[in-house]
Design an enzyme around this catalytic site. Structure first.
Site: not given
Ligand SMILES: Cc1cc2nc3c(=O)[nH]c(=O)nc-3n(C[C@H](O)[C@H](O)[C@H](O)COP(=O)(O)O)c2cc1C
Length: 368
Positions: A178, A181, A238, A27, A183
């Site tokens: 999804h 998290n 969340n 996001t 939702y």
């Molecule tokens: C800025 C940001 C936005 C995210 N938006 C989503 C999202 O839209 N949908 C989702 O399932 N997870 C979302 N996440 C979680 C990421 O998809 C991912 O699972 C999480 O960042 C852990 O992976 P990483 O350690 O590689 O960042 C978001 C994470 C971040 C940092």
């Protein structure tokens, strides 16, 4: 260190990925307002991150206006939103990439201002999420939702199915549901947020009913081999969290496994909540390792991976591909950096959810 295991082809549904470094759904709050539709700037951002044969999971997109957390997240329920997403899809396809769209409804994490009728957001039960959300720089408690009525549930399932049709019209290669998290679909699955006494609450079978019905409806639209699903067992994002996750998630994953989906996407609990702050939860199990034996198809793992740990997980067989989130924000050419062993550009968290090109289009590729 060789990262070769990440650069073996992988079959996902009808597609063959050329490598296993997936862009996680992220996001970024940069849809056009009002209207919450994707735009040319979003297309450029995704095109920067597209690779030939690489998989991008495009950011969570609301299936209904009332399922949005606030302004600026893209939707997939109006003709304008379909047209906006088509710009993004075409830009990714022009670079030979594949893209699935993540469908969400945030349920109780929304608020009255997002609802067309100005009433409360919906949830499995009338229980507010713990904690606060940020409104114009201030922390305010989550609003208490109203419990979705039993006779409204078919409408929610249809909203996902219509969003799935819309994603098809926009040219996506598939969709991801999804169900992670905190939702709406997770609110139904988990007992702290679901205290219903009808067919969608109580037993594990009942709490899992909505996510399975939504998945089946989306599979009707796309064929099950173009539908993936994201779950966060053991997650705490969340205000979510199931006291005893194994029985619930064993049931859900077992039922999904029989559906022949494109993939199962699991978030490692150590990274739960990474969207809000830097986390590294200690002493938590590996979701991919635990559920691998229960899943016959493609398994994508996400959460705090680095090139070495990603390679090790794929070599061991606990996951088939690894999704990267934060480092894909700051490294548009992340797969190539991993392949050649180049260092990563650090990410700048303050610009994750701002607007405009800063922290969005301006992270350089290696050669730049
Ligand atoms: C800025 C940001 C936005 C995210 N938006 C989503 C999202 O839209 N949908 C989702 O399932 N997870 C979302 N996440 C979680 C990421 O998809 C991912 O699972 C999480 O960042 C852990 O992976 P990483 O350690 O590689 O960042 C978001 C994470 C971040 C940092």
């Amino acid at each position: 260190m060789s990262t070769q295991a990440l650069f073996e082809p992988l079959k996902v549904g009808p597609y063959t990925l050329s490598h296993r470094v997936v862009m996680a759904p992220l996001t970024r709050m940069r849809a056009t307002k009002p209207g919450n539709h994707a735009n040319a700037m979003n297309a450029e951002y995704y095109a920067q991150r597209a690779t030939r044969g690489g998989l991008i999971i495009a950011e969570a997109s609301q299936v209904l206006q009332g399922g949005a957390p606030g302004p600026g997240t893209p939707g997939i329920h109006t003709p304008e939103q379909v047209a906006g997403w088509k710009l993004v899809v075409d830009a990714i396809h022009a670079k030979g990439g594949l893209v699935f769209l993540q469908l969400w409804h945030v349920g109780r994490l929304s608020n009255a201002a997002q609802q067309p009728d100005g009433g409360p957001a919906i949830g499995a039960s009338a229980i507010a999420a713990p904690g606060t959300r940020v409104v114009r720089g201030e922390n305010v408690p989550y609003e208490t939702p109203r419990a979705l009525r039993l006779d409204e549930i078919p409408g929610i399932i249809e909203a996902y199915a219509q969003a799935a049709r819309n994603a098809k019209a926009a040219g996506f290669d598939g969709i991801e549901i999804h169900a992670a998290n905190g939702y709406l679909l997770e609110q139904f699955m988990q007992s702290r947020s679901n205290q219903r006494t009808d067919a969608y609450g109580g037993s594990i079978e009942n709490r899992a009913r909505l996510v399975l019905e939504v998945t089946a409806a989306c599979a009707q639209v796309w064929g099950s081999d173009r539908v993936g699903i994201r779950l966060s067992p053991f997650g705490v994002a969340n205000g979510s969290g199931e006291d005893d996750p194994m029985p619930l998630y064993s049931h859900v994953i077992g039922a999904l496994n029989r559906m022949g989906l494109a993939y199962l996407h699991l978030i490692e609990p150590r990274a739960s909540g990474a969207g809000q702050r830097e986390v590294d939860h200690q002493g938590v199990p590996s979701a991919a390792e635990l559920f691998r034996p229960a899943w016959n198809g493609v398994l994508i793992a996400a959460g705090n991976f680095k090139p070495d740990t990603a390679t090790a997980m794929v070599e061991k067989g606990d996951a088939d591909a690894i999704a990267f989130g934060r480092y894909f924000i700051s490294n548009p050419d992340l797969p190539e950096r991993i392949r050649v062993g180049a260092p990563f550009t650090p990410y700048n968290r303050p610009t994750f959810y701002t607007s405009g090109p800063e922290g969005y289009l301006d992270y350089p590729a290696m050669s730049a």
